[in-house]
Write a protein that holds these residues in place. Sequence first.
Motif, PDB file in Angstrom:
ATOM      1  N   GLU A  44      32.399 -37.355  -6.431  1.00 15.48           N
ATOM      2  CA  GLU A  44      32.867 -37.715  -7.764  1.00 15.48           C
ATOM      3  C   GLU A  44      31.656 -37.861  -8.667  1.00 15.48           C
ATOM      4  O   GLU A  44      30.587 -38.257  -8.218  1.00 15.48           O
ATOM      5  CB  GLU A  44      33.625 -39.053  -7.709  1.00 15.48           C
ATOM      6  N   THR A  45      31.835 -37.516  -9.929  1.00 15.75           N
ATOM      7  CA  THR A  45      30.783 -37.748 -10.918  1.00 15.75           C
ATOM      8  C   THR A  45      31.457 -38.336 -12.157  1.00 15.75           C
ATOM      9  O   THR A  45      32.684 -38.228 -12.310  1.00 15.75           O
ATOM     10  CB  THR A  45      30.061 -36.440 -11.339  1.00 15.75           C
ATOM     11  N   PRO A  46      30.684 -38.934 -13.056  1.00 17.15           N
ATOM     12  CA  PRO A  46      31.284 -39.465 -14.279  1.00 17.15           C
ATOM     13  C   PRO A  46      31.814 -38.366 -15.192  1.00 17.15           C
ATOM     14  O   PRO A  46      32.518 -38.664 -16.150  1.00 17.15           O
ATOM     15  CB  PRO A  46      30.124 -40.196 -14.969  1.00 17.15           C
ATOM     16  N   TRP A  47      31.468 -37.104 -14.923  1.00 15.88           N
ATOM     17  CA  TRP A  47      31.792 -36.014 -15.842  1.00 15.88           C
ATOM     18  C   TRP A  47      32.925 -35.145 -15.358  1.00 15.88           C
ATOM     19  O   TRP A  47      33.306 -34.191 -16.027  1.00 15.88           O
ATOM     20  CB  TRP A  47      30.557 -35.125 -16.066  1.00 15.88           C
ATOM     21  N   THR A  48      33.421 -35.423 -14.144  1.00 15.00           N
ATOM     22  CA  THR A  48      34.455 -34.568 -13.571  1.00 15.00           C
ATOM     23  C   THR A  48      35.620 -35.426 -13.104  1.00 15.00           C
ATOM     24  O   THR A  48      35.482 -36.643 -12.929  1.00 15.00           O
ATOM     25  CB  THR A  48      33.883 -33.747 -12.392  1.00 15.00           C
ATOM     26  N   GLU A  49      36.771 -34.788 -12.906  1.00 17.75           N
ATOM     27  CA  GLU A  49      37.985 -35.478 -12.472  1.00 17.75           C
ATOM     28  C   GLU A  49      38.111 -35.403 -10.956  1.00 17.75           C
ATOM     29  O   GLU A  49      38.127 -34.309 -10.392  1.00 17.75           O
ATOM     30  CB  GLU A  49      39.219 -34.776 -13.073  1.00 17.75           C
ATOM     31  N   GLY A  50      38.203 -36.530 -10.288  1.00 18.79           N
ATOM     32  CA  GLY A  50      38.411 -36.564  -8.841  1.00 18.79           C
ATOM     33  C   GLY A  50      37.222 -36.005  -8.078  1.00 18.79           C
ATOM     34  O   GLY A  50      36.125 -35.867  -8.628  1.00 18.79           O
ATOM     35  N   GLU A  51      37.434 -35.719  -6.794  1.00 21.58           N
ATOM     36  CA  GLU A  51      36.357 -35.135  -5.985  1.00 21.58           C
ATOM     37  C   GLU A  51      36.281 -33.654  -6.262  1.00 21.58           C
ATOM     38  O   GLU A  51      37.301 -32.964  -6.257  1.00 21.58           O
ATOM     39  CB  GLU A  51      36.661 -35.309  -4.484  1.00 21.58           C
ATOM     40  N   ILE A  52      35.077 -33.178  -6.482  1.00 22.12           N
ATOM     41  CA  ILE A  52      34.922 -31.752  -6.742  1.00 22.12           C
ATOM     42  C   ILE A  52      33.652 -31.256  -6.059  1.00 22.12           C
ATOM     43  O   ILE A  52      32.701 -32.011  -5.911  1.00 22.12           O
ATOM     44  CB  ILE A  52      34.927 -31.465  -8.263  1.00 22.12           C
ATOM     45  N   GLN A  53      33.692 -29.979  -5.623  1.00 19.14           N
ATOM     46  CA  GLN A  53      32.539 -29.458  -4.906  1.00 19.14           C
ATOM     47  C   GLN A  53      31.533 -28.805  -5.851  1.00 19.14           C
ATOM     48  O   GLN A  53      31.888 -27.967  -6.677  1.00 19.14           O
ATOM     49  CB  GLN A  53      32.968 -28.415  -3.866  1.00 19.14           C
ATOM     50  N   PHE A  54      30.292 -29.214  -5.676  1.00 18.96           N
ATOM     51  CA  PHE A  54      29.172 -28.558  -6.349  1.00 18.96           C
ATOM     52  C   PHE A  54      28.375 -27.801  -5.304  1.00 18.96           C
ATOM     53  O   PHE A  54      28.247 -28.258  -4.170  1.00 18.96           O
ATOM     54  CB  PHE A  54      28.248 -29.588  -7.011  1.00 18.96           C
ATOM     55  N   SER A  55      27.830 -26.649  -5.693  1.00 18.20           N
ATOM     56  CA  SER A  55      26.943 -25.941  -4.767  1.00 18.20           C
ATOM     57  C   SER A  55      25.836 -25.262  -5.551  1.00 18.20           C
ATOM     58  O   SER A  55      25.974 -24.959  -6.739  1.00 18.20           O
ATOM     59  CB  SER A  55      27.726 -24.920  -3.935  1.00 18.20           C
ATOM     60  N   GLY A  56      24.736 -25.058  -4.837  1.00 17.48           N
ATOM     61  CA  GLY A  56      23.583 -24.426  -5.477  1.00 17.48           C
ATOM     62  C   GLY A  56      22.328 -24.728  -4.697  1.00 17.48           C
ATOM     63  O   GLY A  56      22.364 -25.457  -3.702  1.00 17.48           O
ATOM     64  N   PRO A  57      21.209 -24.187  -5.146  1.00 15.42           N
ATOM     65  CA  PRO A  57      19.954 -24.403  -4.428  1.00 15.42           C
ATOM     66  C   PRO A  57      19.486 -25.844  -4.540  1.00 15.42           C
ATOM     67  O   PRO A  57      19.758 -26.523  -5.540  1.00 15.42           O
ATOM     68  CB  PRO A  57      18.976 -23.458  -5.136  1.00 15.42           C
ATOM     69  N   LEU A  58      18.786 -26.307  -3.524  1.00 13.42           N
ATOM     70  CA  LEU A  58      18.120 -27.600  -3.611  1.00 13.42           C
ATOM     71  C   LEU A  58      17.003 -27.482  -4.644  1.00 13.42           C
ATOM     72  O   LEU A  58      16.308 -26.448  -4.704  1.00 13.42           O
ATOM     73  CB  LEU A  58      17.547 -27.985  -2.243  1.00 13.42           C
ATOM     74  N   LEU A  59      16.821 -28.515  -5.443  1.00 12.98           N
ATOM     75  CA  LEU A  59      15.778 -28.466  -6.472  1.00 12.98           C
ATOM     76  C   LEU A  59      14.407 -28.230  -5.835  1.00 12.98           C
ATOM     77  O   LEU A  59      13.572 -27.505  -6.382  1.00 12.98           O
ATOM     78  CB  LEU A  59      15.788 -29.759  -7.296  1.00 12.98           C
ATOM     79  N   ARG A  60      14.179 -28.809  -4.647  1.00 13.54           N
ATOM     80  CA  ARG A  60      12.859 -28.610  -4.027  1.00 13.54           C
ATOM     81  C   ARG A  60      12.652 -27.157  -3.616  1.00 13.54           C
ATOM     82  O   ARG A  60      11.523 -26.669  -3.636  1.00 13.54           O
ATOM     83  CB  ARG A  60      12.655 -29.547  -2.834  1.00 13.54           C
ATOM     84  N   ALA A  61      13.725 -26.449  -3.284  1.00 11.96           N
ATOM     85  CA  ALA A  61      13.590 -25.031  -2.929  1.00 11.96           C
ATOM     86  C   ALA A  61      13.228 -24.210  -4.161  1.00 11.96           C
ATOM     87  O   ALA A  61      12.459 -23.244  -4.079  1.00 11.96           O
ATOM     88  CB  ALA A  61      14.882 -24.518  -2.296  1.00 11.96           C
ATOM     89  N   VAL A  62      13.769 -24.591  -5.305  1.00 14.23           N
ATOM     90  CA  VAL A  62      13.453 -23.887  -6.554  1.00 14.23           C
ATOM     91  C   VAL A  62      11.997 -24.139  -6.941  1.00 14.23           C
ATOM     92  O   VAL A  62      11.265 -23.203  -7.294  1.00 14.23           O
ATOM     93  CB  VAL A  62      14.406 -24.335  -7.689  1.00 14.23           C
ATOM     94  N   LEU A  63      11.577 -25.400  -6.836  1.00 17.62           N
ATOM     95  CA  LEU A  63      10.181 -25.730  -7.158  1.00 17.62           C
ATOM     96  C   LEU A  63       9.221 -25.018  -6.207  1.00 17.62           C
ATOM     97  O   LEU A  63       8.172 -24.523  -6.620  1.00 17.62           O
ATOM     98  CB  LEU A  63       9.954 -27.251  -7.095  1.00 17.62           C
ATOM     99  N   ALA A  64       9.601 -24.947  -4.928  1.00 10.31           N
ATOM    100  CA  ALA A  64       8.748 -24.275  -3.946  1.00 10.31           C
ATOM    101  C   ALA A  64       8.679 -22.776  -4.228  1.00 10.31           C
ATOM    102  O   ALA A  64       7.619 -22.165  -4.092  1.00 10.31           O
ATOM    103  CB  ALA A  64       9.268 -24.536  -2.542  1.00 10.31           C
ATOM    104  N   ALA A  65       9.790 -22.186  -4.633  1.00  7.85           N
ATOM    105  CA  ALA A  65       9.805 -20.754  -4.933  1.00  7.85           C
ATOM    106  C   ALA A  65       8.863 -20.447  -6.104  1.00  7.85           C
ATOM    107  O   ALA A  65       8.211 -19.405  -6.133  1.00  7.85           O
ATOM    108  CB  ALA A  65      11.221 -20.289  -5.253  1.00  7.85           C
ATOM    109  N   ALA A  66       8.807 -21.376  -7.055  1.00  4.73           N
ATOM    110  CA  ALA A  66       7.905 -21.207  -8.201  1.00  4.73           C
ATOM    111  C   ALA A  66       6.475 -21.588  -7.828  1.00  4.73           C
ATOM    112  O   ALA A  66       5.537 -21.270  -8.557  1.00  4.73           O
ATOM    113  CB  ALA A  66       8.381 -22.068  -9.377  1.00  4.73           C
ATOM    114  N   GLY A  67       6.315 -22.288  -6.717  1.00  2.00           N
ATOM    115  CA  GLY A  67       4.998 -22.800  -6.337  1.00  2.00           C
ATOM    116  C   GLY A  67       4.524 -23.838  -7.337  1.00  2.00           C
ATOM    117  O   GLY A  67       3.351 -23.887  -7.690  1.00  2.00           O
ATOM    118  N   ALA A  68       5.463 -24.671  -7.783  1.00  2.00           N
ATOM    119  CA  ALA A  68       5.150 -25.658  -8.821  1.00  2.00           C
ATOM    120  C   ALA A  68       4.467 -26.889  -8.231  1.00  2.00           C
ATOM    121  O   ALA A  68       4.882 -27.389  -7.188  1.00  2.00           O
ATOM    122  CB  ALA A  68       6.434 -26.074  -9.539  1.00  2.00           C
ATOM    123  N   HIS A  69       3.422 -27.347  -8.918  1.00  2.00           N
ATOM    124  CA  HIS A  69       2.723 -28.566  -8.521  1.00  2.00           C
ATOM    125  C   HIS A  69       2.822 -29.572  -9.642  1.00  2.00           C
ATOM    126  O   HIS A  69       2.633 -29.224 -10.803  1.00  2.00           O
ATOM    127  CB  HIS A  69       1.240 -28.284  -8.289  1.00  2.00           C
TER     128      HIS A  69
END
Length: 165
Positions: free
Chosen positions: A63-88
Amino acid sequence: MKRALPLLAVFLLAGSQVVALEPPQGEVILTISGKLDHPNRDGQAVFDLAMLEALAGRAASMETPWTEGEIQFSGPLLRAVLAAAGAHGQEMTVKALNGYSADVPVNDAYGLDTMLATRIAGKPMSVREKGPLMLVYPFDQDASLYNERYFSRSVWQIQSIEVAP
Ligand SMILES: Nc1nc2c(c(=O)[nH]1)N[C@H]1C(S)=C(S)[C@@H](COP(=O)(O)O)O[C@H]1N2
Ligand SMILES: [Mo]
């Protein structure tokens, strides 16, 4: 000790395979800037949907404050995105299409399973539905995250992330 060198070589080789970030083929939906090891366009790291969805990710219902009831979110982990960019860096400024931005500690990516959601209930998120990207904290894993500190970092309609030292 004799084994240490070949093992090190294997790790270096494995690391070098992610040095190059391929250029996007589709529409760019995310731009990462800052000190990057793997820029793929003009010193920045740009991603299309397919590139993001190829990274290590998670799918979780919550649940989130912005959605109704339980809902599924999916996507990359933020750390995987940062690692792909090689961000420091230590701090991120996460910027939205509507001008909203939030300062987010880089540790929220490494210490938590924070995801850059690309889909809600299995479908890509339109801008009207707070897409194309939303920073989703693992509220399903840790109820103590369910407060204004993390809500304010839950940026939707994300366009870019600046990583600062
Ligand atoms: N793109 C975008 N994301 C945003 C915001 C916003 O205005 N625009 N507001 C933030 C803040 S301050 C909070 S508390 C939560 C919830 O905002 P809401 O109360 O307007 O739903 O979303 C966050 N994410
Ligand atoms: Mo807020």
